[in-house]
Scaffold this motif. Sequence first.
Motif, short mmCIF file in Angstrom:
data_model
loop_
_atom_site.label_atom_id
_atom_site.label_comp_id
_atom_site.label_asym_id
_atom_site.label_seq_id
_atom_site.Cartn_x
_atom_site.Cartn_y
_atom_site.Cartn_z
N THR A 264 14.35 -5.84 30.81
CA THR A 264 15.06 -6.10 32.06
C THR A 264 14.69 -7.48 32.60
O THR A 264 13.66 -8.06 32.24
N LEU A 265 15.52 -7.98 33.50
CA LEU A 265 15.25 -9.29 34.11
C LEU A 265 13.95 -9.24 34.92
O LEU A 265 13.21 -10.21 34.97
N PRO B 105 24.09 -17.42 34.79
CA PRO B 105 23.07 -16.42 35.09
C PRO B 105 22.43 -15.89 33.81
O PRO B 105 23.06 -15.90 32.75
N PRO B 106 21.19 -15.42 33.87
CA PRO B 106 20.49 -14.99 32.65
C PRO B 106 21.18 -13.86 31.90
O PRO B 106 21.13 -13.82 30.67
N GLY B 107 21.83 -12.95 32.59
CA GLY B 107 22.47 -11.83 31.91
C GLY B 107 23.55 -12.25 30.91
O GLY B 107 23.82 -11.55 29.95
N SER B 108 24.14 -13.42 31.14
CA SER B 108 25.26 -13.84 30.28
C SER B 108 24.82 -14.20 28.87
O SER B 108 25.63 -14.11 27.94
N VAL B 109 23.58 -14.60 28.65
CA VAL B 109 23.18 -15.05 27.32
C VAL B 109 22.91 -13.89 26.37
O VAL B 109 22.66 -14.10 25.19
N ARG B 110 22.99 -12.68 26.87
CA ARG B 110 22.82 -11.54 25.97
C ARG B 110 24.05 -11.35 25.11
O ARG B 110 24.01 -10.71 24.08
N ARG C 296 15.28 -17.62 27.61
CA ARG C 296 16.54 -17.52 26.87
C ARG C 296 16.32 -16.86 25.51
O ARG C 296 17.12 -16.01 25.09
N ALA C 297 15.22 -17.22 24.85
CA ALA C 297 14.92 -16.59 23.56
C ALA C 297 14.69 -15.09 23.73
O ALA C 297 15.18 -14.28 22.95
N GLN C 298 13.94 -14.72 24.77
CA GLN C 298 13.65 -13.31 25.00
C GLN C 298 14.90 -12.52 25.37
O GLN C 298 15.08 -11.37 24.96
N LEU C 299 15.79 -13.14 26.12
CA LEU C 299 17.04 -12.46 26.50
C LEU C 299 17.90 -12.17 25.27
O LEU C 299 18.58 -11.14 25.21
#
Length: 319
Positions: free
Chosen positions: A282-283, A309-314, A273-276
């Motif tokens: 990219t994932l 999903p991980p993309g949303s935390v950007r 999450r921190a890296q995103l």
Amino acid sequence: MTRTITKIPEFTDPLGETLHLLRLTGTLYCRSELTAPWGVDLPSFDGCMMFHIVTAGHCWIEVKGEEPRLLQQGSLVLVPHGNGHCIRSGPEEDAVPLFDIPVEKVSDRYEIMRYGGAGESTHITCCVVRFDHVAGQKLISLLPKVLHINSWADDEDSWLHSTLRFIAREARDLRPGGETVITHLADILIIQAIRSWIDSAPEAERGWLAALRDAQVGRALAAIQREPEKGWTVALLAKEVGMSRSGFSARFTNLVGESAMRYLTHWRMQLARAQLKETSDTLAVLAERLGYQSEAAFCRAFKREFGVPPGSVRNIDTP
């Protein structure tokens, strides 16, 4: 921007290794010259820690839900969770919102505030700092609402006492480079204050902090934190710390409150999450970096952990 997970130097002390990971990022340092009557209402700063060093005079601090505290000269007080609070010359004084008070900008990170009436003088070095590593954030989450150390009452030879006096002198004279000296010393004082709390607080004798001090489990936690991408299994961690698989598994769960594999997943997801939020990687790159065999496996693990999903935390903060 591409950013890799920094390799952590190996320490013999897992707790010391975690303190090494605090990595303070200074947001604001302010030398406050205040004359009674005065009051300052500081807003909440999400994701930050605030602290005040009283270098001359005295004042009161009030954090919601806590009793007002008198801060004497030499006091160091931390508000670890960035909660809004008031500092005042007296417990009944009105407080003016922080951003309504004019300041003199010395540099991008350092400013001087002169405010109040014509009465007794109080000097405070006020700081807002941020932690940029998951280990630091986890440690801070365990601290109380207010952490208060009255160093002037300590032994005259105490290095903490001497450091506070040095900050007081630098704040008073502000010679060339003085703001740099103050900011670095203030960062050191935060870590020292946390160490002091860990050494004396009953809360530090259980859970994650206690596990870090355990000879075997502490080494396992440090190994996970140091190499989260490694293909850790319970058997491999047990071998790492010289225990049987069953003995290690039971001891880890008893001390940490969750299984070793659950902790590994949780740790990886916090790093993810921190890296995103901080990179444009990219994932697929993040999945490989954190030890997942595929982007799909990484995405499933992330959604199980956070519900999105991980993309949303950007674009948004997840709870």
